[in-house]
Design a protein around this motif. Structure first.
Motif, PDB file in Angstrom:
ATOM      1  N   LYS B  55       0.838  -1.191   0.000  1.00 59.53           N
ATOM      2  CA  LYS B  55       0.000   0.000   0.000  1.00 59.53           C
ATOM      3  C   LYS B  55       0.881   1.252   0.000  1.00 59.53           C
ATOM      4  O   LYS B  55       0.603   2.228  -0.704  1.00 59.53           O
ATOM      5  CB  LYS B  55      -0.896  -0.039   1.242  1.00 59.53           C
ATOM      6  CG  LYS B  55      -1.881   1.099   1.362  1.00 59.53           C
ATOM      7  CD  LYS B  55      -2.775   0.878   2.597  1.00 59.53           C
ATOM      8  CE  LYS B  55      -3.235   2.165   3.217  1.00 59.53           C
ATOM      9  NZ  LYS B  55      -4.016   1.963   4.466  1.00 59.53           N
ATOM     10  N   GLN B  56       1.925   1.171   0.762  1.00 62.39           N
ATOM     11  CA  GLN B  56       2.852   2.291   0.828  1.00 62.39           C
ATOM     12  C   GLN B  56       3.408   2.636  -0.557  1.00 62.39           C
ATOM     13  O   GLN B  56       3.552   3.794  -0.918  1.00 62.39           O
ATOM     14  CB  GLN B  56       3.999   1.945   1.790  1.00 62.39           C
ATOM     15  CG  GLN B  56       5.134   2.932   1.842  1.00 62.39           C
ATOM     16  CD  GLN B  56       4.766   4.242   2.540  1.00 62.39           C
ATOM     17  OE1 GLN B  56       5.367   5.276   2.276  1.00 62.39           O
ATOM     18  NE2 GLN B  56       3.788   4.223   3.427  1.00 62.39           N
ATOM     19  N   ASP B  57       3.689   1.589  -1.332  1.00 57.08           N
ATOM     20  CA  ASP B  57       4.180   1.784  -2.690  1.00 57.08           C
ATOM     21  C   ASP B  57       3.233   2.638  -3.517  1.00 57.08           C
ATOM     22  O   ASP B  57       3.666   3.469  -4.322  1.00 57.08           O
ATOM     23  CB  ASP B  57       4.315   0.429  -3.375  1.00 57.08           C
ATOM     24  CG  ASP B  57       5.771   0.030  -3.499  1.00 57.08           C
ATOM     25  OD1 ASP B  57       6.544   0.409  -2.609  1.00 57.08           O
ATOM     26  OD2 ASP B  57       6.109  -0.642  -4.483  1.00 57.08           O
ATOM     27  N   LEU B  58       1.968   2.400  -3.346  1.00 61.15           N
ATOM     28  CA  LEU B  58       0.979   3.168  -4.093  1.00 61.15           C
ATOM     29  C   LEU B  58       1.088   4.638  -3.754  1.00 61.15           C
ATOM     30  O   LEU B  58       1.077   5.504  -4.635  1.00 61.15           O
ATOM     31  CB  LEU B  58      -0.428   2.655  -3.779  1.00 61.15           C
ATOM     32  CG  LEU B  58      -0.793   1.319  -4.421  1.00 61.15           C
ATOM     33  CD1 LEU B  58      -2.075   0.760  -3.825  1.00 61.15           C
ATOM     34  CD2 LEU B  58      -0.945   1.500  -5.926  1.00 61.15           C
ATOM     35  N   LEU B  59       1.206   4.915  -2.466  1.00 66.30           N
ATOM     36  CA  LEU B  59       1.315   6.308  -2.047  1.00 66.30           C
ATOM     37  C   LEU B  59       2.575   6.942  -2.613  1.00 66.30           C
ATOM     38  O   LEU B  59       2.550   8.053  -3.155  1.00 66.30           O
ATOM     39  CB  LEU B  59       1.314   6.392  -0.515  1.00 66.30           C
ATOM     40  CG  LEU B  59       1.328   7.803   0.065  1.00 66.30           C
ATOM     41  CD1 LEU B  59       0.118   8.596  -0.389  1.00 66.30           C
ATOM     42  CD2 LEU B  59       1.368   7.745   1.593  1.00 66.30           C
ATOM     43  N   VAL B  60       3.662   6.221  -2.507  1.00 71.79           N
ATOM     44  CA  VAL B  60       4.933   6.744  -3.015  1.00 71.79           C
ATOM     45  C   VAL B  60       4.818   7.046  -4.502  1.00 71.79           C
ATOM     46  O   VAL B  60       5.188   8.140  -4.949  1.00 71.79           O
ATOM     47  CB  VAL B  60       6.077   5.737  -2.771  1.00 71.79           C
ATOM     48  CG1 VAL B  60       7.329   6.177  -3.510  1.00 71.79           C
ATOM     49  CG2 VAL B  60       6.354   5.599  -1.283  1.00 71.79           C
ATOM     50  N   GLU B  61       4.288   6.114  -5.250  1.00 67.48           N
ATOM     51  CA  GLU B  61       4.178   6.331  -6.697  1.00 67.48           C
ATOM     52  C   GLU B  61       3.336   7.562  -7.013  1.00 67.48           C
ATOM     53  O   GLU B  61       3.710   8.391  -7.832  1.00 67.48           O
ATOM     54  CB  GLU B  61       3.565   5.099  -7.365  1.00 67.48           C
ATOM     55  CG  GLU B  61       3.257   5.343  -8.826  1.00 67.48           C
ATOM     56  CD  GLU B  61       3.246   4.077  -9.657  1.00 67.48           C
ATOM     57  OE1 GLU B  61       3.754   3.041  -9.174  1.00 67.48           O
ATOM     58  OE2 GLU B  61       2.730   4.108 -10.798  1.00 67.48           O
ATOM     59  N   ILE B  62       2.215   7.672  -6.332  1.00 67.98           N
ATOM     60  CA  ILE B  62       1.346   8.821  -6.553  1.00 67.98           C
ATOM     61  C   ILE B  62       2.079  10.126  -6.273  1.00 67.98           C
ATOM     62  O   ILE B  62       2.060  11.058  -7.083  1.00 67.98           O
ATOM     63  CB  ILE B  62       0.091   8.722  -5.651  1.00 67.98           C
ATOM     64  CG1 ILE B  62      -0.852   7.638  -6.176  1.00 67.98           C
ATOM     65  CG2 ILE B  62      -0.616  10.067  -5.570  1.00 67.98           C
ATOM     66  CD1 ILE B  62      -1.966   7.278  -5.218  1.00 67.98           C
ATOM     67  N   MET B  63       2.732  10.177  -5.140  1.00 64.14           N
ATOM     68  CA  MET B  63       3.345  11.429  -4.744  1.00 64.14           C
ATOM     69  C   MET B  63       4.566  11.771  -5.582  1.00 64.14           C
ATOM     70  O   MET B  63       4.822  12.940  -5.861  1.00 64.14           O
ATOM     71  CB  MET B  63       3.681  11.394  -3.263  1.00 64.14           C
ATOM     72  CG  MET B  63       2.414  11.167  -2.441  1.00 64.14           C
ATOM     73  SD  MET B  63       2.508  11.597  -0.709  1.00 64.14           S
ATOM     74  CE  MET B  63       3.238  13.180  -0.751  1.00 64.14           C
ATOM     75  N   GLU B  64       5.306  10.760  -5.986  1.00 62.11           N
ATOM     76  CA  GLU B  64       6.516  11.069  -6.753  1.00 62.11           C
ATOM     77  C   GLU B  64       6.204  11.525  -8.179  1.00 62.11           C
ATOM     78  O   GLU B  64       6.785  12.500  -8.653  1.00 62.11           O
ATOM     79  CB  GLU B  64       7.464   9.866  -6.743  1.00 62.11           C
ATOM     80  CG  GLU B  64       8.190   9.765  -5.409  1.00 62.11           C
ATOM     81  CD  GLU B  64       9.292   8.734  -5.384  1.00 62.11           C
ATOM     82  OE1 GLU B  64       9.328   7.868  -6.281  1.00 62.11           O
ATOM     83  OE2 GLU B  64      10.121   8.780  -4.445  1.00 62.11           O
ATOM     84  N   THR B  65       5.312  10.834  -8.838  1.00 62.19           N
ATOM     85  CA  THR B  65       4.990  11.292 -10.196  1.00 62.19           C
ATOM     86  C   THR B  65       4.358  12.674 -10.123  1.00 62.19           C
ATOM     87  O   THR B  65       4.544  13.509 -11.006  1.00 62.19           O
ATOM     88  CB  THR B  65       4.015  10.332 -10.908  1.00 62.19           C
ATOM     89  OG1 THR B  65       2.739  10.421 -10.287  1.00 62.19           O
ATOM     90  CG2 THR B  65       4.505   8.908 -10.845  1.00 62.19           C
ATOM     91  N   SER B  66       3.639  12.913  -9.045  1.00 61.58           N
ATOM     92  CA  SER B  66       2.976  14.189  -8.864  1.00 61.58           C
ATOM     93  C   SER B  66       3.982  15.333  -8.759  1.00 61.58           C
ATOM     94  O   SER B  66       3.923  16.306  -9.518  1.00 61.58           O
ATOM     95  CB  SER B  66       2.116  14.111  -7.609  1.00 61.58           C
ATOM     96  OG  SER B  66       1.412  15.298  -7.411  1.00 61.58           O
ATOM     97  N   ILE B  67       4.925  15.210  -7.857  1.00 61.94           N
ATOM     98  CA  ILE B  67       5.899  16.289  -7.668  1.00 61.94           C
ATOM     99  C   ILE B  67       6.760  16.455  -8.919  1.00 61.94           C
ATOM    100  O   ILE B  67       7.150  17.569  -9.282  1.00 61.94           O
ATOM    101  CB  ILE B  67       6.795  16.029  -6.430  1.00 61.94           C
ATOM    102  CG1 ILE B  67       7.628  17.268  -6.072  1.00 61.94           C
ATOM    103  CG2 ILE B  67       7.729  14.871  -6.666  1.00 61.94           C
ATOM    104  CD1 ILE B  67       6.851  18.350  -5.408  1.00 61.94           C
TER     105      ILE B  67
END
Lengths: 197, 197
Positions: B55-67
């Motif tokens: 689940k953490q991976d999902l958050l990381v992916e979302i936030m990194e592509t976002s920034i």
DNA sequence: GCCCCAGGCTAACAACAGCTAGCCGCAACG
DNA sequence: CGTTGCGGCTAGCTGTTGTTAGCCTGGGGC
């Protein structure tokens, strides 16, 4: 036994709420456990239930006293004069002052809205809409009286509110600016936004 | 058995990330369960692990592509001209455009920073500081060149950024304003804040 | 000096949530 | 057609958390 004996701690409800506030602001409501809160007031988690009905109760209390304060301050600011320009300026100052002085409450207030139980959330949302409307009305009147010149009342109002809310994120006591300095400067900025500078 | 048979769903990683984004934005990261995400893509929770490590991976992916997107847009905006006024205006437009168009990413990006694992959070925080600095530098240069007149570079910069961030909270597609309208108007507002109107 | 109870504590429960293990069907490929 | 492996599924483990139950203690009031 253990350390509990000497730490004859008189734990009042207010201390618990204060501890909860700090933790909610720091880790978030869901990530904060009753044990965390207990530890912060030198008590085991379950002991908190001698003072508080539930974790949810703590959140509700924090958010309700918070919005109450904001609304009161706002009314005072707006009621202190009849000049729209001054009214908006003072309302902004009150807004910013609150978000600086009570930054934790403000922070939790916006961040944890969704973790309020159904009923409490609806009530809070309504209060917050009232608050927003207060600002929108001021901007509208300023425009109607020819004192302000804005592209969009709605966007301008949101801008003023949001930049004030932002203060609760970065403000730290004893740094570059005092609460009052920030309040005044944001008052100026708001005047610029409404074209009344 | 049951409905799973007919729903021959081809679930790709991107769908999962998209579903997670929506849920994270709506209920928050901690309150979202893997079962929730699974349900959103017609799959049981555990099946997600065939596509995602955690689940953490999902958050990381979302936030990194976002920034990453935000920073790229910012560079493009600033690199498109040499005039500080235009640079700031375009940077604000890009900022607001992102916060409107990708409001969920933006929302999650600011709200869930603390639920990022230690390493990822540090990296994200650094990126975000870079982004802020980009704006501060622009304001500073505008002041140095005599184009802007501000009470405090820091407060003005925060204000500009925060009012843009606010857009991600209230913006809804197909309502009163289009993304572009909002971007332009916020550009105007920013110009007012720096005293370049 | 005795009693009471406010307010602590520990134990424990029930609900969950993340994640792993291990099974199975089916579509594609040789 | 046989086989292989992608991508589902269910069962289940482990750890956690809000909350309750029930015990115990010590200080204040009679």
């Amino acid at each position: 036994m253990s350390t509990a004996g000497l730490a004859r701690t008189r734990v009042r409800r207010a201390d618990i709420v204060a501890a909860a506030l700090e933790l909610f602001a720091d880790k978030g409501y869901l990530a904060t456990t009753m044990d965390d809160i207990g530890r912060a007031v030198n008590v085991r988690g379950p002991s908190l239930y001698k003072h508080v009905a539930s974790k949810q109760d703590l959140l509700v209390e924090i958010m309700e006293t918070s919005i109450e304060t904001v609304l009161r301050d706002h009314r005072v600011a707006v009621g202190s004069t009849d000049d729209v320009g001054d009214q908006l300026r003072r309302a902004v100052e009150a807004h910013v002052r609150f978000h600086a002085r009570h930054r934790l409450e403000a922070f939790v207030g916006t961040r944890e809205l969704r973790h309020l139980s159904e009923g409490a959330r609806a009530a809070m949302a309504a209060r917050r809409r009232d608050y927003e409307r207060g600002f929108r009305v001021l901007v509208e009147r300023g425009v109607a009286e020819g004192r302000f010149r804005v592209g969009s009342v709605r966007l301008t109002t949101y801008s003023i509110l949001d930049m004030g809310v932002g203060v609760s994120v970065w403000f730290r006591d004893g740094e570059e600016f005092s609460v009052d300095e920030i309040a005044y400067r944001y008052g100026d900025l708001a005047m610029r936004l409404v074209g009344a500078a």
